[in-house]
Design a protein around this motif. Structure first.
Motif, PDB file in Angstrom:
ATOM      1  N   ALA A   1      -0.517 -12.871  -3.859  1.00 25.65           N
ATOM      2  CA  ALA A   1       0.742 -13.505  -4.250  1.00 25.65           C
ATOM      3  C   ALA A   1       0.555 -15.007  -4.158  1.00 25.65           C
ATOM      4  O   ALA A   1       0.128 -15.518  -3.125  1.00 25.65           O
ATOM      5  CB  ALA A   1       1.865 -13.038  -3.339  1.00 25.65           C
ATOM      6  N   THR A   2       0.850 -15.731  -5.243  1.00 22.02           N
ATOM      7  CA  THR A   2       0.588 -17.165  -5.253  1.00 22.02           C
ATOM      8  C   THR A   2       1.846 -18.005  -5.149  1.00 22.02           C
ATOM      9  O   THR A   2       1.753 -19.213  -5.104  1.00 22.02           O
ATOM     10  CB  THR A   2      -0.159 -17.555  -6.540  1.00 22.02           C
ATOM     11  N   THR A   3       3.000 -17.395  -5.106  1.00 27.99           N
ATOM     12  CA  THR A   3       4.223 -18.190  -5.040  1.00 27.99           C
ATOM     13  C   THR A   3       4.375 -18.815  -3.664  1.00 27.99           C
ATOM     14  O   THR A   3       4.270 -18.154  -2.644  1.00 27.99           O
ATOM     15  CB  THR A   3       5.460 -17.321  -5.340  1.00 27.99           C
ATOM     16  N   GLY A   4       4.580 -20.106  -3.644  1.00 25.60           N
ATOM     17  CA  GLY A   4       4.826 -20.800  -2.388  1.00 25.60           C
ATOM     18  C   GLY A   4       3.613 -20.887  -1.481  1.00 25.60           C
ATOM     19  O   GLY A   4       3.765 -21.079  -0.281  1.00 25.60           O
ATOM     20  N   GLY A   5       2.416 -20.750  -2.013  1.00 19.94           N
ATOM     21  CA  GLY A   5       1.223 -20.849  -1.183  1.00 19.94           C
ATOM     22  C   GLY A   5       1.027 -19.668  -0.256  1.00 19.94           C
ATOM     23  O   GLY A   5       0.339 -19.768   0.748  1.00 19.94           O
ATOM     24  N   SER A   6       1.627 -18.541  -0.587  1.00 16.93           N
ATOM     25  CA  SER A   6       1.531 -17.361   0.258  1.00 16.93           C
ATOM     26  C   SER A   6       0.103 -16.832   0.302  1.00 16.93           C
ATOM     27  O   SER A   6      -0.622 -16.855  -0.680  1.00 16.93           O
ATOM     28  CB  SER A   6       2.459 -16.267  -0.275  1.00 16.93           C
ATOM     29  N   SER A   7      -0.293 -16.365   1.464  1.00 18.13           N
ATOM     30  CA  SER A   7      -1.617 -15.759   1.590  1.00 18.13           C
ATOM     31  C   SER A   7      -1.502 -14.242   1.677  1.00 18.13           C
ATOM     32  O   SER A   7      -2.446 -13.575   2.099  1.00 18.13           O
ATOM     33  CB  SER A   7      -2.326 -16.304   2.830  1.00 18.13           C
ATOM     34  N   ARG A   8      -0.353 -13.723   1.301  1.00 15.87           N
ATOM     35  CA  ARG A   8      -0.118 -12.278   1.377  1.00 15.87           C
ATOM     36  C   ARG A   8      -0.971 -11.539   0.356  1.00 15.87           C
ATOM     37  O   ARG A   8      -1.083 -11.938  -0.793  1.00 15.87           O
ATOM     38  CB  ARG A   8       1.354 -12.000   1.098  1.00 15.87           C
ATOM     39  N   LEU A   9      -1.571 -10.441   0.799  1.00 15.14           N
ATOM     40  CA  LEU A   9      -2.343  -9.592  -0.104  1.00 15.14           C
ATOM     41  C   LEU A   9      -1.470  -8.419  -0.524  1.00 15.14           C
ATOM     42  O   LEU A   9      -0.786  -7.809   0.298  1.00 15.14           O
ATOM     43  CB  LEU A   9      -3.598  -9.068   0.592  1.00 15.14           C
ATOM     44  N   LEU A  10      -1.498  -8.112  -1.800  1.00 10.02           N
ATOM     45  CA  LEU A  10      -0.719  -7.008  -2.350  1.00 10.02           C
ATOM     46  C   LEU A  10      -1.677  -6.017  -2.989  1.00 10.02           C
ATOM     47  O   LEU A  10      -2.732  -6.389  -3.504  1.00 10.02           O
ATOM     48  CB  LEU A  10       0.277  -7.527  -3.389  1.00 10.02           C
ATOM     49  N   VAL A  11      -1.289  -4.743  -2.963  1.00  9.74           N
ATOM     50  CA  VAL A  11      -2.131  -3.679  -3.506  1.00  9.74           C
ATOM     51  C   VAL A  11      -1.300  -2.869  -4.496  1.00  9.74           C
ATOM     52  O   VAL A  11      -0.173  -2.486  -4.192  1.00  9.74           O
ATOM     53  CB  VAL A  11      -2.647  -2.760  -2.375  1.00  9.74           C
ATOM     54  N   ALA A  12      -1.856  -2.608  -5.665  1.00  8.67           N
ATOM     55  CA  ALA A  12      -1.174  -1.778  -6.656  1.00  8.67           C
ATOM     56  C   ALA A  12      -1.183  -0.318  -6.194  1.00  8.67           C
ATOM     57  O   ALA A  12      -2.141   0.137  -5.564  1.00  8.67           O
ATOM     58  CB  ALA A  12      -1.860  -1.902  -8.015  1.00  8.67           C
ATOM     59  N   ARG A  13      -0.102   0.393  -6.493  1.00  2.00           N
ATOM     60  CA  ARG A  13       0.009   1.810  -6.107  1.00  2.00           C
ATOM     61  C   ARG A  13      -1.145   2.628  -6.687  1.00  2.00           C
ATOM     62  O   ARG A  13      -1.719   3.484  -6.009  1.00  2.00           O
ATOM     63  CB  ARG A  13       1.350   2.371  -6.579  1.00  2.00           C
ATOM     64  N   ALA A  14      -1.539   2.348  -7.920  1.00  2.19           N
ATOM     65  CA  ALA A  14      -2.653   3.079  -8.541  1.00  2.19           C
ATOM     66  C   ALA A  14      -3.953   2.822  -7.787  1.00  2.19           C
ATOM     67  O   ALA A  14      -4.795   3.717  -7.670  1.00  2.19           O
ATOM     68  CB  ALA A  14      -2.803   2.662 -10.003  1.00  2.19           C
ATOM     69  N   GLU A  15      -4.117   1.617  -7.261  1.00  2.00           N
ATOM     70  CA  GLU A  15      -5.317   1.297  -6.493  1.00  2.00           C
ATOM     71  C   GLU A  15      -5.337   2.069  -5.174  1.00  2.00           C
ATOM     72  O   GLU A  15      -6.387   2.514  -4.726  1.00  2.00           O
ATOM     73  CB  GLU A  15      -5.397  -0.215  -6.229  1.00  2.00           C
ATOM     74  N   VAL A  16      -4.173   2.242  -4.557  1.00  6.25           N
ATOM     75  CA  VAL A  16      -4.101   3.043  -3.328  1.00  6.25           C
ATOM     76  C   VAL A  16      -4.508   4.484  -3.635  1.00  6.25           C
ATOM     77  O   VAL A  16      -5.269   5.099  -2.885  1.00  6.25           O
ATOM     78  CB  VAL A  16      -2.682   2.997  -2.712  1.00  6.25           C
ATOM     79  N   GLY A  17      -4.045   5.024  -4.764  1.00  5.98           N
ATOM     80  CA  GLY A  17      -4.430   6.373  -5.170  1.00  5.98           C
ATOM     81  C   GLY A  17      -5.919   6.489  -5.414  1.00  5.98           C
ATOM     82  O   GLY A  17      -6.564   7.447  -4.992  1.00  5.98           O
ATOM     83  N   ARG A  18      -6.508   5.497  -6.082  1.00 10.99           N
ATOM     84  CA  ARG A  18      -7.946   5.494  -6.337  1.00 10.99           C
ATOM     85  C   ARG A  18      -8.718   5.425  -5.030  1.00 10.99           C
ATOM     86  O   ARG A  18      -9.704   6.128  -4.829  1.00 10.99           O
ATOM     87  CB  ARG A  18      -8.328   4.306  -7.228  1.00 10.99           C
ATOM     88  N   PHE A  19      -8.250   4.588  -4.115  1.00  9.54           N
ATOM     89  CA  PHE A  19      -8.904   4.428  -2.821  1.00  9.54           C
ATOM     90  C   PHE A  19      -8.867   5.733  -2.031  1.00  9.54           C
ATOM     91  O   PHE A  19      -9.884   6.167  -1.486  1.00  9.54           O
ATOM     92  CB  PHE A  19      -8.201   3.308  -2.049  1.00  9.54           C
ATOM     93  N   LEU A  20      -7.713   6.381  -1.991  1.00 12.68           N
ATOM     94  CA  LEU A  20      -7.589   7.646  -1.254  1.00 12.68           C
ATOM     95  C   LEU A  20      -8.446   8.736  -1.883  1.00 12.68           C
ATOM     96  O   LEU A  20      -9.099   9.513  -1.177  1.00 12.68           O
ATOM     97  CB  LEU A  20      -6.132   8.086  -1.190  1.00 12.68           C
ATOM     98  N   ALA A  21      -8.434   8.816  -3.202  1.00  6.29           N
ATOM     99  CA  ALA A  21      -9.229   9.844  -3.889  1.00  6.29           C
ATOM    100  C   ALA A  21     -10.723   9.615  -3.638  1.00  6.29           C
ATOM    101  O   ALA A  21     -11.494  10.569  -3.530  1.00  6.29           O
ATOM    102  CB  ALA A  21      -8.935   9.850  -5.375  1.00  6.29           C
TER     103      ALA A  21
END
Length: 85
Positions: free
Chosen positions: A60-80
């Motif tokens: 997330a780049t708004t406001g200099g945030s260093s927060r990491l976000l993960v797409a739901r499809a990526e979580v599914g791929r990771f679990l599989a």
């Protein structure tokens, strides 16, 4: 008769049904604590997977945030991918 050549499949590998059930209630873009709740890994352990390139994130780049976000499809791929064939 010559052996028939099999063409590689162009379909995405199907994920186990439990993966779809696990990610069903996640928002389309998740924060790391939400992913940690579903995967039962700590946030620190997820960051290790991210550093190793096994889990892809968005930043997330708004406001200099260093927060990491993960797409739901990526979580599914990771679990599989965690399932041993």
């Amino acid at each position: 008769m010559p052996a028939q050549k099999r063409e590689p499949s162009t379909q995405a590998p199907t994920e186990p049904p439990w993966v779809a059930e696990a990610i069903r209630d996640l928002p389309p873009i998740c924060k790391l604590p939400e992913v940690a709740r579903v995967t039962r890994f700590s946030v620190r352990h997820l960051r290790r997977y991210i550093d190793a390139g096994q889990l892809r994130t968005l930043r997330a780049t708004t406001g200099g945030s260093s927060r990491l976000l993960v797409a739901r499809a990526e979580v599914g791929r990771f679990l599989a991918g965690m399932v041993q064939p």
